[in-house]
Write a protein that holds these residues in place. Structure first.
Motif, PDB file in Angstrom:
ATOM      1  N   LYS A  67       6.287  -1.376  -5.001  1.00 43.89           N
ATOM      2  CA  LYS A  67       5.651  -0.832  -3.794  1.00 43.89           C
ATOM      3  C   LYS A  67       6.346   0.455  -3.364  1.00 43.89           C
ATOM      4  O   LYS A  67       5.689   1.428  -2.979  1.00 43.89           O
ATOM      5  N   ALA A  68       7.661   0.498  -3.446  1.00 42.93           N
ATOM      6  CA  ALA A  68       8.399   1.703  -3.072  1.00 42.93           C
ATOM      7  C   ALA A  68       8.060   2.867  -4.006  1.00 42.93           C
ATOM      8  O   ALA A  68       7.873   4.003  -3.560  1.00 42.93           O
ATOM      9  N   ILE A  69       7.959   2.585  -5.299  1.00 41.45           N
ATOM     10  CA  ILE A  69       7.611   3.635  -6.262  1.00 41.45           C
ATOM     11  C   ILE A  69       6.196   4.143  -6.020  1.00 41.45           C
ATOM     12  O   ILE A  69       5.953   5.356  -6.014  1.00 41.45           O
ATOM     13  N   VAL A  70       5.260   3.226  -5.809  1.00 45.03           N
ATOM     14  CA  VAL A  70       3.868   3.623  -5.565  1.00 45.03           C
ATOM     15  C   VAL A  70       3.756   4.398  -4.260  1.00 45.03           C
ATOM     16  O   VAL A  70       3.033   5.399  -4.174  1.00 45.03           O
ATOM     17  N   ASP A  71       4.472   3.964  -3.222  1.00 44.70           N
ATOM     18  CA  ASP A  71       4.458   4.699  -1.950  1.00 44.70           C
ATOM     19  C   ASP A  71       5.037   6.099  -2.111  1.00 44.70           C
ATOM     20  O   ASP A  71       4.530   7.062  -1.532  1.00 44.70           O
ATOM     21  N   LEU A  72       6.081   6.217  -2.900  1.00 45.50           N
ATOM     22  CA  LEU A  72       6.682   7.528  -3.151  1.00 45.50           C
ATOM     23  C   LEU A  72       5.701   8.442  -3.893  1.00 45.50           C
ATOM     24  O   LEU A  72       5.554   9.621  -3.534  1.00 45.50           O
ATOM     25  N   LEU A  73       5.034   7.896  -4.899  1.00 43.54           N
ATOM     26  CA  LEU A  73       4.001   8.672  -5.590  1.00 43.54           C
ATOM     27  C   LEU A  73       2.888   9.083  -4.642  1.00 43.54           C
ATOM     28  O   LEU A  73       2.382  10.203  -4.702  1.00 43.54           O
ATOM     29  N   TRP A  74       2.504   8.176  -3.763  1.00 44.22           N
ATOM     30  CA  TRP A  74       1.444   8.459  -2.792  1.00 44.22           C
ATOM     31  C   TRP A  74       1.852   9.589  -1.846  1.00 44.22           C
ATOM     32  O   TRP A  74       1.079  10.510  -1.598  1.00 44.22           O
ATOM     33  N   ILE A  75       3.069   9.535  -1.355  1.00 45.43           N
ATOM     34  CA  ILE A  75       3.553  10.557  -0.418  1.00 45.43           C
ATOM     35  C   ILE A  75       3.638  11.918  -1.102  1.00 45.43           C
ATOM     36  O   ILE A  75       3.224  12.935  -0.538  1.00 45.43           O
ATOM     37  N   PHE A  76       4.146  11.949  -2.340  1.00 47.32           N
ATOM     38  CA  PHE A  76       4.264  13.227  -3.045  1.00 47.32           C
ATOM     39  C   PHE A  76       2.918  13.779  -3.504  1.00 47.32           C
ATOM     40  O   PHE A  76       2.780  14.979  -3.721  1.00 47.32           O
TER      41      PHE A  76
ATOM     42  N   ILE B 248      -7.768   9.575  -9.645  1.00 44.23           N
ATOM     43  CA  ILE B 248      -6.539   8.827  -9.929  1.00 44.23           C
ATOM     44  C   ILE B 248      -5.771   8.554  -8.628  1.00 44.23           C
ATOM     45  O   ILE B 248      -5.211   7.475  -8.440  1.00 44.23           O
ATOM     46  N   ILE B 249      -5.774   9.524  -7.718  1.00 47.34           N
ATOM     47  CA  ILE B 249      -5.120   9.329  -6.421  1.00 47.34           C
ATOM     48  C   ILE B 249      -5.832   8.233  -5.631  1.00 47.34           C
ATOM     49  O   ILE B 249      -5.194   7.409  -4.968  1.00 47.34           O
ATOM     50  N   ALA B 250      -7.170   8.202  -5.694  1.00 48.72           N
ATOM     51  CA  ALA B 250      -7.919   7.147  -5.011  1.00 48.72           C
ATOM     52  C   ALA B 250      -7.594   5.779  -5.613  1.00 48.72           C
ATOM     53  O   ALA B 250      -7.456   4.790  -4.886  1.00 48.72           O
TER      54      ALA B 250
ATOM     55  N   PHE C 104      -5.974   2.289  -3.729  1.00 48.82           N
ATOM     56  CA  PHE C 104      -6.422   0.900  -3.794  1.00 48.82           C
ATOM     57  C   PHE C 104      -5.345  -0.004  -4.379  1.00 48.82           C
ATOM     58  O   PHE C 104      -5.219  -1.165  -3.977  1.00 48.82           O
ATOM     59  N   PHE C 105      -4.546   0.513  -5.298  1.00 51.46           N
ATOM     60  CA  PHE C 105      -3.429  -0.275  -5.824  1.00 51.46           C
ATOM     61  C   PHE C 105      -2.381  -0.521  -4.747  1.00 51.46           C
ATOM     62  O   PHE C 105      -1.779  -1.596  -4.684  1.00 51.46           O
ATOM     63  N   ARG C 106      -2.180   0.463  -3.865  1.00 54.31           N
ATOM     64  CA  ARG C 106      -1.271   0.274  -2.725  1.00 54.31           C
ATOM     65  C   ARG C 106      -1.768  -0.858  -1.832  1.00 54.31           C
ATOM     66  O   ARG C 106      -0.975  -1.645  -1.311  1.00 54.31           O
TER      67      ARG C 106
END
Length: 167
Positions: A8-17, A70-72, A76-78
């Motif tokens: 979750k932390a990795i996915v959130d970091l990818l989302w923020i960047f 891919i961002i969308a 949904f994965f988040r």
């Protein structure tokens, strides 16, 4: 549970960047048709904008907008990971999010594959058949994996409901 928190932390970091990149892509996709880029060399998914033809600009915009798919899917994965952390695994939202993630990734993989084929034919005037791991096929397979996973979760949810009814 710790592994889910790390994921979750990795996915959130990818989302923020990725959020500033989304704004740049949307702005650049519109501006590319109106502004002369000169000698600027830009590539997205190995599709380069190296000449000022209309097809080159259209392929570049399609590749840029494909990145938004891919961002969308990441969004949904988040949502799925948020439900997993709250231990709400067999919710309808999880199944639908897996389906949306799978559909978006599969569509994105097909679009990037088609754009890659068109750009190879247009720029290099060649059609080639390559064997091995390809980023387009990996994205398509990942999308199909999420679709299968949504079906597995749907079956598990029905089994859980039946199990809860029998005493």
């Amino acid at each position: 549970m710790r592994k889910i928190n790390i994921l979750k932390a990795i996915v959130d970091l990818l989302w923020i960047f990725s959020m500033p990149v989304v704004l740049i892509i949307v702005g650049f996709s519109v501006a590319i048709f109106f502004v002369d880029l000169g000698e600027l060399n830009i590539k997205i998914n190995s599709i380069g904008l190296n000449n000022d033809t209309l097809l080159s600009k259209v392929l570049f915009v399609i590749s840029a907008l494909n990145y938004l798919l891919i961002i969308a899917a990441l969004y949904f994965f988040r949502k799925v990971l948020n439900h997993f952390i709250r231990v709400k695994i067999f919710e309808v939202t999880v199944i639908r999010s897996f389906q949306k993630t799978g559909n978006l990734l599969a569509i994105s993989g097909f679009i990037s594959l088609i754009v890659s084929i068109i750009s190879n034919v247009y720029y290099e005037q060649k059609i080639s058949l390559e064997f091995g791991l390809n980023q387009h096929l990996v994205i398509i397979c990942l999308g199909l994996f999420f679709l299968v996973l949504s079906e597995v979760f749907k079956i598990a949810k029905n089994q859980k409901q039946e199990n809860d009814l029998t005493i």
